[in-house]
Design an enzyme around this catalytic site. Structure first.
Site, mmCIF file in Angstrom:
data_model
loop_
_atom_site.group_PDB
_atom_site.id
_atom_site.type_symbol
_atom_site.label_atom_id
_atom_site.label_comp_id
_atom_site.label_asym_id
_atom_site.label_seq_id
_atom_site.Cartn_x
_atom_site.Cartn_y
_atom_site.Cartn_z
ATOM 1 C CB SER A 198 2.525 15.166 34.755
ATOM 2 O OG SER A 198 1.123 15.384 34.760
ATOM 3 C CE LYS A 199 6.091 18.389 28.988
ATOM 4 N NZ LYS A 199 7.450 18.585 28.549
ATOM 5 N NE ARG A 200 0.285 15.297 27.810
ATOM 6 C CZ ARG A 200 0.356 14.196 27.071
ATOM 7 N NH1 ARG A 200 -0.400 13.191 27.365
ATOM 8 N NH2 ARG A 200 1.163 14.123 26.051
#
Ligand code: GLU
Length: 493
Positions: free
Chosen positions: A253-255
């Site tokens: 995930s881009k987090r």
């Protein structure tokens, strides 16, 4: 023997994801190894979220990596159109066929009724699913209501007992009980198909023989299988590829990791190395060598060498592999690649107008504009000390701006300014309260060229990356803050 045909079917709803490139790579290798074809189809039936910008970015990102397709919206082919939004009549016809055959039915239930049914099922600790209310209607009467223009969706019938066996090329037979399946909506009230109908119809009409897709789609496989059966079509071979994961094993995930292919391009990774790394995700060469080209991967490709443990997408490992590639390039090619990366006339022409008036000699350019040729910058935390805002407010403004910028699809100075403006106005602040923070985060210094110009030129990936790094430098955002600030975000126009 039928020709092997594989496809990638991305939805153009955001940045070009590394997961899309990974699935594309495996489909390409599989097709090429069997002397077959690889198709690109755009699944843009979600009209609200799909954009042409995102579609173009998908093409650019895949091409940058060296992935080419034989048929697709931009290259044409005998089975077009390859964009689902242009195939509306086809889906209507097939949806009507299912209703005629009694495999699907129009459903007129209101959102309120569906909510009430759901709430009741939850209270009874049952799996929430459609209760079959409109399936009981007399088909002739239902057709009259449809003809009279009453708002409705079309749902497919599914068995409520028994087991569906999904033949997965990697896992063998996977058994999924039917009572877990809902009566899936096939056509929405706006007359557009959902993924399920459009995907099955298109894979069939486009002659797809093998579907290699992400494992997140495995649980819904029974619905697709049932649709093939209802239509009387041969089902393609199915292969559910393991999902890419963050180092902590959660879904990529881009987090936690930059997930946009363009980020890696801007950071100065070599496309061959990136593709090589994606190939290493869950797959290995027969001789286990780490470094290999696309041609070598195609030559040795074998699905039986895919391992099902979730492959970890690890930046350090990728950088290591990239280093191997860079060091082994002939030095002329190395220099040419550097030039292509950021020392090309097009990029320099974007920067030149902003430095020309600020220097007396060329040798002053690097200290002033070096940040255009960097990935992250390392600002000093003292640059974020603020006369008016508390440390918490500083992180809050920056995080809200980051979120706004993450959602921005067209990247230009005006729209970037609009995002910042919207946030400061909502927080009852002034632009001049936020700009020094942006300046420090993006340029890493107290002085440089205008930060709005810098953001436009650096592009979305590096801008967001630097903002994220600055927020981390200031202590990051806690779970509680994330929740509270997301509510704020939702209220910002
Ligand atoms: N549009 C789907 C996606 O974006 C396609 C999944 C599939 O390959 O069937 O992932």
């Amino acid at each position: 023997m039928t020709t092997v045909r594989t496809r990638i079917a991305p939805s153009p709803t955001g940045d070009p994801h590394v997961g899309t490139a990974y699935i594309a790579l495996f489909n390409l290798c599989f097709a090429r190894q069997h002397g077959g074809q690889f198709i690109l189809r755009i699944e843009d039936t979600d009209q609200l979220r799909s954009t042409r910008e995102s579609e173009q970015q998908i093409y650019d990102a895949l091409r940058w990596l060296g992935i080419e397709w034989d048929e697709g919206p931009d290259v044409g082919g005998p089975h077009g159109p390859y964009r689902q939004s242009e195939r509306g009549d086809i889906y209507k016809k097939y949806s009507a066929e299912l209703v005629d055959k009694g495999h699907a039915f129009p459903c007129f239930c209101s959102a309120e009724r569906l909510d009430a049914v759901r709430a009741q099922q939850m209270a009874n600790k049952e799996t929430p699913r459609y209760d079959g209310h409109c399936m009981q209607l007399d088909p002739a009467q239902a057709q009259q209501r449809v003809a009279a223009g009453e708002s409705h969706v079309v749902r497919m019938k599914v068995p409520d007992t028994g087991i569906c066996t999904v033949p997965d090329m990697l896992r063998g037979n996977v058994e999924i009980p039917w009572d877990r399946m809902d009566m899936q909506v096939l056509m929405k009230a706006d007359g557009l198909p959902t993924y399920f109908l459009a995907n099955v119809v298109d894979d069939h009409l486009m002659g797809i023989t093998h579907v290699l897709r992400g494992e997140e789609w495995l649980p819904s496989a029974p619905k697709l299988i049932k649709l093939y059966e209802y239509f009387g079509w041969e089902q393609p071979a199915l292969c559910y590829m393991p999902l890419l994961r963050n180092p902590d094993k959660s879904k990529l995930s881009k987090r936690k990791n930059p997930t946009s292919v363009t980020f890696y391009e801007r950071m100065g990774y070599l496309p061959e190395a990136m593709l090589n790394y994606l190939g290493r995700m869950g797959w290995s060469m027969p001789d286990e060598r780490e470094k290999f080209s696309l041609a070598e991967m195609i030559e040795h490709f074998d699905l039986s060498r895919v391992s099902l443990g979730g492959p970890i997408f690890d930046l350090e490992k990728l950088s290591w592999l990239n280093g191997q590639w860079l060091r082994e390039l002939p030095v002329e090619r190395f220099a040419a690649e550097v030039q292509k990366w950021a020392f090309n006339p097009q990029y320099l022409m974007q920067i030149a107008p902003h430095v020309q008036g600020r220097v007396e000699t060329f040798s002053q350019i690097a200290p002033l504009a070096g940040m255009f040729f960097m990935g992250g910058v390392s600002p000093d935390a003292s640059l974020f000390a603020h006369k008016k805002l508390s440390a918490e407010q500083v992180r809050q403004v920056m995080q809200l701006i980051l979120w706004k910028l993450e959602a921005l699809r067209q990247w230009d100075k005006e729209r970037i300014t609009g995002c910042i403006q919207a946030v400061v106005e909502h927080l009852e602040l002034k632009l001049r309260d936020a700009m020094p923070l942006m300046f420090a985060a993006i340029t890493g210094h107290a002085n440089s060229v205008s930060v709005l110009d810098a953001m436009e030129i650096l592009g979305p990936d590096l801008t967001r990356f630097r903002l994220r790094q600055a927020i981390e430098l200031l202590g990051g955002v806690s779970k509680k803050e994330t929740k509270e600030w997301e509510k704020l975000l939702a209220a910002i126009a």
